[in-house]
Design a protein around this motif. Structure first.
Motif, short mmCIF file in Angstrom:
data_model
loop_
_atom_site.label_atom_id
_atom_site.label_comp_id
_atom_site.label_asym_id
_atom_site.label_seq_id
_atom_site.Cartn_x
_atom_site.Cartn_y
_atom_site.Cartn_z
N GLY A 1 5.91 13.61 11.89
CA GLY A 1 5.94 14.72 12.84
C GLY A 1 6.85 15.84 12.38
N ILE B 1 0.86 -1.19 0.00
CA ILE B 1 0.00 0.00 0.00
C ILE B 1 0.89 1.23 0.00
CG2 ILE B 1 -1.82 1.24 1.25
CD1 ILE B 1 -2.75 -1.53 0.51
N VAL C 1 -4.07 1.28 6.84
CA VAL C 1 -4.88 2.36 7.39
C VAL C 1 -6.00 2.67 6.40
CG1 VAL C 1 -4.91 4.79 8.11
CG2 VAL C 1 -2.89 3.38 8.57
N ARG D 1 10.26 25.99 6.74
CA ARG D 1 10.56 24.92 5.79
C ARG D 1 11.23 25.50 4.54
NH1 ARG D 1 8.51 19.73 6.22
NH2 ARG D 1 7.06 19.61 7.94
N GLY E 1 0.88 5.77 -0.35
CA GLY E 1 0.10 7.00 -0.38
C GLY E 1 0.71 7.92 -1.42
N ASN E 2 1.31 9.01 -0.94
CA ASN E 2 1.86 10.00 -1.88
C ASN E 2 3.30 9.68 -2.29
OD1 ASN E 2 1.20 12.30 -3.36
ND2 ASN E 2 2.31 13.63 -1.94
N GLY E 3 3.85 8.61 -1.81
CA GLY E 3 5.22 8.23 -2.19
C GLY E 3 6.27 9.23 -1.73
N SER E 4 5.97 9.95 -0.63
CA SER E 4 6.90 11.00 -0.20
C SER E 4 7.91 10.50 0.82
CB SER E 4 6.14 12.22 0.34
OG SER E 4 5.40 11.88 1.48
N ASN E 5 7.85 9.21 1.13
CA ASN E 5 8.86 8.64 2.01
C ASN E 5 9.38 7.32 1.43
OD1 ASN E 5 10.30 9.18 4.40
ND2 ASN E 5 9.30 7.46 5.37
N ARG F 1 11.68 4.66 3.27
CA ARG F 1 11.40 3.23 3.16
C ARG F 1 11.93 2.76 1.81
NH1 ARG F 1 9.51 0.73 7.45
NH2 ARG F 1 8.08 -0.52 6.24
N THR G 1 0.09 11.46 2.70
CA THR G 1 -1.33 11.22 2.92
C THR G 1 -1.55 10.86 4.39
OG1 THR G 1 -1.06 8.86 2.48
CG2 THR G 1 -1.65 10.25 0.59
N ALA H 1 1.14 8.91 6.73
CA ALA H 1 1.61 9.68 7.89
C ALA H 1 1.23 9.00 9.20
CB ALA H 1 1.02 11.09 7.83
C1 LIG Z 1 9.92 17.80 1.15
C2 LIG Z 1 9.53 16.76 2.17
C3 LIG Z 1 9.38 17.13 3.49
C4 LIG Z 1 9.02 16.18 4.45
N1 LIG Z 1 8.87 16.57 5.74
C5 LIG Z 1 8.52 15.66 6.68
C6 LIG Z 1 8.35 16.05 8.04
O1 LIG Z 1 8.48 17.21 8.40
N2 LIG Z 1 8.02 15.09 8.93
C7 LIG Z 1 7.84 13.78 8.57
O2 LIG Z 1 7.52 12.94 9.43
N3 LIG Z 1 7.99 13.38 7.28
C8 LIG Z 1 8.32 14.28 6.34
N4 LIG Z 1 8.48 13.88 5.04
C9 LIG Z 1 8.33 12.45 4.68
C10 LIG Z 1 6.90 12.02 4.28
O3 LIG Z 1 6.16 13.12 3.78
C11 LIG Z 1 6.14 11.41 5.46
O4 LIG Z 1 6.80 10.27 5.96
C12 LIG Z 1 4.71 11.01 5.06
O5 LIG Z 1 4.03 10.67 6.22
C13 LIG Z 1 4.64 9.86 4.09
O6 LIG Z 1 3.30 9.76 3.62
P1 LIG Z 1 2.97 9.16 2.18
O7 LIG Z 1 1.51 9.15 2.00
O8 LIG Z 1 3.75 9.89 1.15
O9 LIG Z 1 3.49 7.67 2.38
P2 LIG Z 1 4.33 6.77 1.35
O10 LIG Z 1 5.66 7.41 1.14
O11 LIG Z 1 3.51 6.47 0.17
O12 LIG Z 1 4.52 5.47 2.24
C14 LIG Z 1 5.31 5.52 3.41
C15 LIG Z 1 5.10 4.21 4.20
O13 LIG Z 1 3.75 4.17 4.65
C16 LIG Z 1 3.09 2.99 4.16
N5 LIG Z 1 1.70 3.37 3.87
C17 LIG Z 1 1.25 4.36 3.06
N6 LIG Z 1 -0.09 4.42 3.10
C18 LIG Z 1 -0.50 3.46 3.95
C19 LIG Z 1 -1.78 3.02 4.41
N7 LIG Z 1 -2.93 3.57 4.01
N8 LIG Z 1 -1.82 1.99 5.30
C20 LIG Z 1 -0.68 1.39 5.73
N9 LIG Z 1 0.54 1.76 5.32
C21 LIG Z 1 0.64 2.78 4.45
C22 LIG Z 1 3.87 2.57 2.93
O14 LIG Z 1 3.74 1.19 2.66
C23 LIG Z 1 5.29 2.96 3.35
O15 LIG Z 1 5.86 1.96 4.18
C24 LIG Z 1 8.82 14.82 4.06
C25 LIG Z 1 8.94 14.46 2.70
C26 LIG Z 1 9.29 15.42 1.76
C27 LIG Z 1 9.40 15.02 0.33
#
Ligand SMILES: Cc1cc2nc3c(=O)[nH]c(=O)nc-3n(C[C@H](O)[C@H](O)[C@H](O)COP(=O)(O)OP(=O)(O)OC[C@H]3O[C@@H](n4cnc5c(N)ncnc54)[C@H](O)[C@@H]3O)c2cc1C
Length: 301
Positions: free
Chosen positions: A140, A63, A185, A211, A65-69, A296, A130, A134
């Motif tokens: 955080g 699964i 989630v 930021r 979300g936005n692929g930001s981690n 990740r 997402t 998050a």
């Molecule tokens: C410019 C920038 C700034 C950032 N600043 C911060 C910050 O200040 N603090 C911070 O904590 N992070 C920060 N991040 C990292 C990132 O945004 C966070 O970790 C965010 O919570 C990841 O969410 P995502 O939807 O992109 O998850 P994804 O990157 O898509 O996935 C991350 C993990 O969550 C899992 N996942 C995703 N969706 C679900 C779901 N519905 N159910 C179960 N598992 C799921 C995935 O399998 C993966 O293991 C930043 C990233 C960028 C690019």
């Protein structure tokens, strides 16, 4: 995998079933090979059915979300990627409580809080993930973590939909029981406090300004590449090791914030992975601290 895409016909609409989907389109690093199959469900029923089909057919699934981690390897992902995004993103406000589906952006959820004059979520407005990602990561910033405002989380745990209390979700620094046990989630409920719109907006503006001034937001990245080591900062250790601006291929330690590895143009995931390894080795040699990636790393090696 193409043969398997027909399994999902009628479960997820045709335009939301994609074969050989380049993950570079779905990660903020803008790198990574293709996923064999990507599904983009638009409702909880579609998601539950898709996961059930994957399990019944022994298809590995992930699964996102936005692929930001995420750092997806150049060979890509064997199996099914289920992306929860803008079609799975309902946000409801009732009194001081906000419910959001997993695909809702944190920024949109924080903006809904602002509109409803609810305080407590300001720290999350600039995190580009997402709600699902998050919550799972316990994201955080600026002294706040999602665990501080979460009342409960609806999850799919194996084949059972459950509601977990904040304590049951087992939040830790940048992780949770949800992540460790591979739960999905579905939605989360946030409990906030009544506040003044002006104060909420001014705090959000302040964080956003901080930021912009400290982070390389003009370059693709996944935010902080490494977890914060006990009693120190990854960026400080990396700079002290003389690695500011250090690069491998198109991957570079940001000059603006050493805690960020950026895609400085044309980077491959291999470049980024090699730079991560190099930074860890050099920081260990100079400080004795072994940095742990916060991003990740997924996909075929
Ligand atoms: C410019 C920038 C700034 C950032 N600043 C911060 C910050 O200040 N603090 C911070 O904590 N992070 C920060 N991040 C990292 C990132 O945004 C966070 O970790 C965010 O919570 C990841 O969410 P995502 O939807 O992109 O998850 P994804 O990157 O898509 O996935 C991350 C993990 O969550 C899992 N996942 C995703 N969706 C679900 C779901 N519905 N159910 C179960 N598992 C799921 C995935 O399998 C993966 O293991 C930043 C990233 C960028 C690019």
């Amino acid at each position: 995998m193409a043969a398997y895409s027909s399994l999902f016909k009628g479960v997820v609409s045709d335009e939301n079933i994609r074969e050989n989907e380049p993950m570079s389109r779905h990660t903020t690093f803008k790198t990574g090979g293709s996923a064999d199959l990507m599904l983009l469900p638009t409702s909880e029923d579609e998601l539950l059915e898709a996961v059930k089909l994957c399990s019944e057919n022994s298809l590995p699934y992930l699964i996102i979300g936005n692929g930001s981690n995420l750092l997806v390897t150049d060979k890509g992902i064997r199996g099914v990627v289920i992306k929860l995004g803008r079609d799975f993103a309902k946000i409801d406000v009732e009194g001081n409580v906000i419910s959001a589906q997993a695909g809702a952006l944190l920024s949109a959820t924080a903006n809904a809080a602002l509109k409803a004059e609810l305080s407590g979520m300001e720290f999350a407005a600039g995190i580009p993930g997402t709600v699902g990602g998050a919550v799972c990561m316990n994201a955080g910033a600026y002294g706040g973590e999602l665990k501080d405002i979460i009342k409960e989380v609806r999850v799919l745990d194996k084949d059972e939909v459950k509601t977990l209390s904040n304590t049951q979700a087992g939040f830790v620094y940048r992780g949770s029981r949800i992540m460790n046990e591979g739960m999905i989630v579905l939605s989360a409920v946030f409990e906030l406090e009544k506040g003044s719109k002006e104060d909420i907006r001014s705090l959000m503006d302040d964080y956003s300004q901080r930021r912009r001034s400290k982070q390389p937001l003009d370059r693709p990245s996944a935010g902080s590449t490494f977890k914060r080591p006990e009693g120190d900062f990854a960026g400080r250790l990396i700079e002290a090791a003389g690695l500011k601006g250090c690069s491998i291929g198109g991957a570079k330690v940001s000059d603006k914030h050493c805690g960020f590895i950026i895609n400085d143009g044309g980077a491959s995931s291999t470049d980024i992975l090699e730079l991560i390894d190099f930074v860890r080795k050099k920081v260990y040699e100079s400080s004795g601290v072994m940095l742990e990636p916060e991003v990740r790393i997924i996909g075929e090696l």
